[in-house]
Design an enzyme around this catalytic site. Structure first.
Site, short mmCIF file in Angstrom:
data_model
loop_
_atom_site.label_atom_id
_atom_site.label_comp_id
_atom_site.label_asym_id
_atom_site.label_seq_id
_atom_site.Cartn_x
_atom_site.Cartn_y
_atom_site.Cartn_z
CB ALA A 198 -1.01 -0.40 0.25
CE LYS A 199 -1.05 0.27 -7.86
NZ LYS A 199 -2.07 1.31 -8.03
#
Length: 431
Positions: A120-121
């Site tokens: 994720a980011k």
């Protein structure tokens, strides 16, 4: 279907935008890895498409009472192997394409290191240097509130990244906890020790970069003592890496940041240089070295070049200038596919980002585990565990690269992508 067909369309003026280039690079690497693994088109599309992409409006009331609105993002690329894991950056160039690419790289990184996470980011498109501390806190808390339904210790765990730090993570954890009605230390990682942070987390990414570099030197039969190092990016990762390299007996001859850099053939005094920058001075004005540009640093004749700033710094335009024997990627996505091909043809060994800078997510995992167990390890224990994770991953990458005659980047992606694809096959498709 080609990479260009799968990538989101962009207008001609935006085609060279950093985020779009990063996304295309990530898709190109994925296509290459799935080809080597013999995966079909359906699996490629499954792995190329983010599980969830969120764009949010982040209003901020400035100290003068004016309200400004910024765009925020959180992308959960893949959750098959566990909850999402990835940093949050505050940078004016952040956009959905960049965040998607970074989330994808996090997926392969976690799989390569054997961590029970997906990638994720997150990010906000803002330059935080113009914000007061209270403005930055308000911005962080509002962003957290907007993405709140999608994050948590069992869903998606944010961490620090570019222009964010342990205070940012404390604010995010507190915002999450206030909404939950009790303290949830595992909601973020990279926090201060007083609110559930881990010993050894602050310098973990830098430590991992140096561990990966030392292992690459061993494989290349190079004695680290006296080896020359150039570090592009003198922030959290780059400055820490320079310090660790110096501790290992290497000679750090050049460093740079957005304002320029400095060079000294006999080696730089890293603690003195850190104090100089902490006092508000620029690297280029450091009196005990010669001023150089970032481009000049990338072309220095050194043993190891460490790009540790932003993505996309090594391109077809400058890769031919690189004279380093080895590149160790401290940043995410610093090398374009075109630059990769040039470096390979010139015999430059590239230790890829998903291996080289994995120290941060390893110790984030250790912090998360400690939070879930209400337990803590000493700095020495954390460092020992970090070394084991990094050594095991590095050993696997070098072994596969040798066995299949692959570059280290291709080997690392084959391992990471292969692990995620295997998890998809094991879980099946619902419904």
């Amino acid at each position: 279907m080609t990479v260009e067909e799968l990538a989101p369309p962009v207008s001609a003026p935006d085609r060279a935008a950093p985020g779009a280039l990063a996304h295309r690079a990530a898709l190109s690497q994925l296509r290459d890895a799935t080809g080597i693994l013999g995966l079909d088109e359906g699996m490629y599309r499954l792995l190329a498409t983010p599980r969830r992409s969120l764009t949010v409006s982040v209003p901020l009331r400035r100290e003068n009472g004016r309200v400004e609105v910024y765009s925020g993002y959180r992308v959960q690329h893949n959750l098959t192997r566990g909850p999402g894991k990835g940093g949050v950056r505050f940078h004016p160039d952040s956009d959905i394409d960049e965040v998607t690419a970074l989330a994808m790289w996090m997926t392969w990184k976690c799989a390569l290191l054997g961590l029970p996470y997906g990638g994720a980011k997150g990010g906000i498109a803002i330059d935080p240097r113009g914000l007061t501390l209270s403005e930055k806190e308000r911005l962080t808390r509002r962003y957290t509130q907007e993405i709140l339904p999608f994050i948590g210790p069992d869903k998606d765990i944010p961490a620090p990244d570019v222009n964010t730090d342990e205070s940012t993570m404390a604010w995010m954890m507190d915002t999450y906890s206030v909404n939950a009605g009790y303290s949830v230390h595992g909601a973020t990682t990279g926090k201060p020790l007083t609110v559930g942070g881990s010993n050894g987390r602050a310098g973990a990414t830098s430590r991992g970069v140096v561990l990966a570099a030392l292992d690459a030197m061993r494989h290349s039969h190079l004695d680290p003592t006296g080896r020359t190092i150039a570090v592009q990016g003198f922030g959290k990762v780059g400055a820490g890496a320079a310090r660790f390299f110096a501790d290992e007996g290497c000679r750090v001859v050049a460093v740079s940041d957005i304002s320029g850099g400095c060079y000294r053939a006999a080696g730089l005094d890293i603690p003195e240089l850190e104090a100089w920058v902490a006092g508000g001075e620029s690297l280029a004005s450091y009196p005990n070295a010669d001023a150089i540009t970032n481009r000049e640093l990338l072309g220095l004749d050194v043993d190891v070049l460490v790009p540790a700033a932003m993505d996309g710094v090594l391109t077809a335009d400058n890769a031919g200038d690189v004279r380093a024997r080895m590149i160790v990627e401290g940043a995410n996505g610093p090398t374009s596919p075109e630059a990769d091909a040039i470096l390979q043809s010139n015999g430059v060994t590239v230790v890829p980002d998903i291996l080289a800078n994995a120290g941060g997510v390893v110790v984030s995992y250790l912090e998360w585990v400690q939070n879930l167990q209400a337990f803590s390890w000493t700095s020495a224990e954390v460092d020992r565990k970090l070394c084991v994770f990094m050594q095991n991953a590095s050993r696997s990458v070098w072994a596969l690269a040798g066995e299949k005659s692959l570059t280290l980047r291709r080997a690392a992606h084959v391992i990471g992508v292969g692990q995620v694809a295997e998890a998809h096959e094991a879980r099946g498709l619902f419904p």
